[in-house]
Design a protein around this motif. Structure first.
Motif, mmCIF file in Angstrom:
data_model
loop_
_atom_site.group_PDB
_atom_site.id
_atom_site.type_symbol
_atom_site.label_atom_id
_atom_site.label_comp_id
_atom_site.label_asym_id
_atom_site.label_seq_id
_atom_site.Cartn_x
_atom_site.Cartn_y
_atom_site.Cartn_z
ATOM 1 N N ARG A 249 4.102 10.374 -6.878
ATOM 2 C CA ARG A 249 4.708 10.263 -8.222
ATOM 3 C C ARG A 249 6.223 9.981 -8.170
ATOM 4 O O ARG A 249 6.998 10.490 -8.959
ATOM 5 C CB ARG A 249 4.447 11.517 -9.049
ATOM 6 N N ILE A 250 6.607 9.135 -7.242
ATOM 7 C CA ILE A 250 8.012 8.730 -7.110
ATOM 8 C C ILE A 250 8.243 7.516 -8.002
ATOM 9 O O ILE A 250 7.447 6.573 -7.988
ATOM 10 C CB ILE A 250 8.349 8.408 -5.631
ATOM 11 N N PRO A 251 9.317 7.502 -8.790
ATOM 12 C CA PRO A 251 9.595 6.360 -9.673
ATOM 13 C C PRO A 251 9.786 5.058 -8.887
ATOM 14 O O PRO A 251 10.276 5.064 -7.747
ATOM 15 C CB PRO A 251 10.893 6.751 -10.381
ATOM 16 N N LEU A 252 9.423 3.945 -9.518
ATOM 17 C CA LEU A 252 9.539 2.641 -8.859
ATOM 18 C C LEU A 252 10.963 2.340 -8.406
ATOM 19 O O LEU A 252 11.164 1.732 -7.357
ATOM 20 C CB LEU A 252 9.021 1.531 -9.783
ATOM 21 N N SER A 253 11.955 2.768 -9.185
ATOM 22 C CA SER A 253 13.355 2.504 -8.803
ATOM 23 C C SER A 253 13.710 3.205 -7.491
ATOM 24 O O SER A 253 14.418 2.634 -6.654
ATOM 25 C CB SER A 253 14.310 2.939 -9.913
ATOM 26 N N VAL A 254 13.209 4.404 -7.285
ATOM 27 C CA VAL A 254 13.462 5.139 -6.045
ATOM 28 C C VAL A 254 12.675 4.502 -4.893
ATOM 29 O O VAL A 254 13.185 4.383 -3.778
ATOM 30 C CB VAL A 254 13.101 6.634 -6.211
ATOM 31 N N ILE A 255 11.466 4.078 -5.183
ATOM 32 C CA ILE A 255 10.658 3.398 -4.165
ATOM 33 C C ILE A 255 11.361 2.131 -3.691
ATOM 34 O O ILE A 255 11.390 1.839 -2.491
ATOM 35 C CB ILE A 255 9.249 3.077 -4.707
ATOM 36 N N LYS B 78 0.831 -1.199 0.000
ATOM 37 C CA LYS B 78 0.000 0.000 0.000
ATOM 38 C C LYS B 78 0.872 1.258 0.000
ATOM 39 O O LYS B 78 0.574 2.231 -0.696
ATOM 40 C CB LYS B 78 -0.956 0.005 1.192
ATOM 41 N N GLU B 79 1.938 1.228 0.774
ATOM 42 C CA GLU B 79 2.857 2.370 0.803
ATOM 43 C C GLU B 79 3.510 2.572 -0.559
ATOM 44 O O GLU B 79 3.679 3.699 -1.025
ATOM 45 C CB GLU B 79 3.919 2.177 1.895
ATOM 46 N N MET B 80 3.873 1.465 -1.213
ATOM 47 C CA MET B 80 4.432 1.555 -2.565
ATOM 48 C C MET B 80 3.455 2.273 -3.487
ATOM 49 O O MET B 80 3.847 3.146 -4.264
ATOM 50 C CB MET B 80 4.734 0.159 -3.114
ATOM 51 N N LEU B 81 2.180 1.924 -3.397
ATOM 52 C CA LEU B 81 1.162 2.553 -4.243
ATOM 53 C C LEU B 81 1.022 4.037 -3.935
ATOM 54 O O LEU B 81 0.909 4.852 -4.850
ATOM 55 C CB LEU B 81 -0.180 1.845 -4.072
ATOM 56 N N ARG B 82 1.038 4.395 -2.655
ATOM 57 C CA ARG B 82 0.957 5.817 -2.286
ATOM 58 C C ARG B 82 2.137 6.597 -2.862
ATOM 59 O O ARG B 82 1.956 7.684 -3.410
ATOM 60 C CB ARG B 82 0.954 5.975 -0.764
ATOM 61 N N LEU B 83 3.314 6.037 -2.700
ATOM 62 C CA LEU B 83 4.516 6.716 -3.195
ATOM 63 C C LEU B 83 4.477 6.889 -4.707
ATOM 64 O O LEU B 83 4.866 7.932 -5.239
ATOM 65 C CB LEU B 83 5.774 5.945 -2.781
ATOM 66 N N TYR B 84 3.988 5.876 -5.403
ATOM 67 C CA TYR B 84 3.987 5.908 -6.865
ATOM 68 C C TYR B 84 2.847 6.758 -7.432
ATOM 69 O O TYR B 84 3.060 7.597 -8.300
ATOM 70 C CB TYR B 84 3.906 4.481 -7.416
ATOM 71 N N TYR B 85 1.644 6.555 -6.933
ATOM 72 C CA TYR B 85 0.479 7.216 -7.531
ATOM 73 C C TYR B 85 0.136 8.571 -6.914
ATOM 74 O O TYR B 85 -0.419 9.426 -7.592
ATOM 75 C CB TYR B 85 -0.747 6.302 -7.488
ATOM 76 N N ILE B 86 0.453 8.778 -5.654
ATOM 77 C CA ILE B 86 0.149 10.070 -5.027
ATOM 78 C C ILE B 86 1.358 11.000 -5.087
ATOM 79 O O ILE B 86 1.256 12.140 -5.508
ATOM 80 C CB ILE B 86 -0.338 9.882 -3.576
#
Length: 87
Positions: free
Chosen positions: A55-61, A45-53
């Motif tokens: 807008r942090i790239p998956l590599s940074v996540i 869920k945190e991954m989704l927040r970081l990516y979709y809210i």
């Protein structure tokens, strides 16, 4: 939505459509409601927040969560499949 009759292609098209819909959600509360109803780990869920809210790239996540980029991509694809059934 573009659909394909071949299994993997159909799944990819559905994930792309789900991703497009998630990117279009402007209300954080609406996004959080989707997460609330989603049966996945808090880390995903945190991954989704970081990516979709945020807008942090998956590599940074991946770096932020201390996991490999391939793990984050697997999580993301798996969660998109689950969310696609909810939207």
């Amino acid at each position: 939505m573009e659909t394909h009759k071949i299994g993997g292609d159909y799944v990819d098209a559905k994930r792309k459509e789900t991703k497009r819909k998630l990117m279009g959600i402007e209300s954080v509360s609406k996004f959080e409601k989707i997460l609330e109803d989603l049966a996945v780990s808090d880390e995903k869920k945190e991954m989704l927040r970081l990516y979709y809210i945020k807008r942090i790239p998956l590599s940074v996540i991946a770096d932020m969560l201390g996991v490999s980029i391939s793990t984050v991509k697997k999580w993301h694809n798996g969660v998109l499949s689950k969310i696609g059934n909810m939207l």
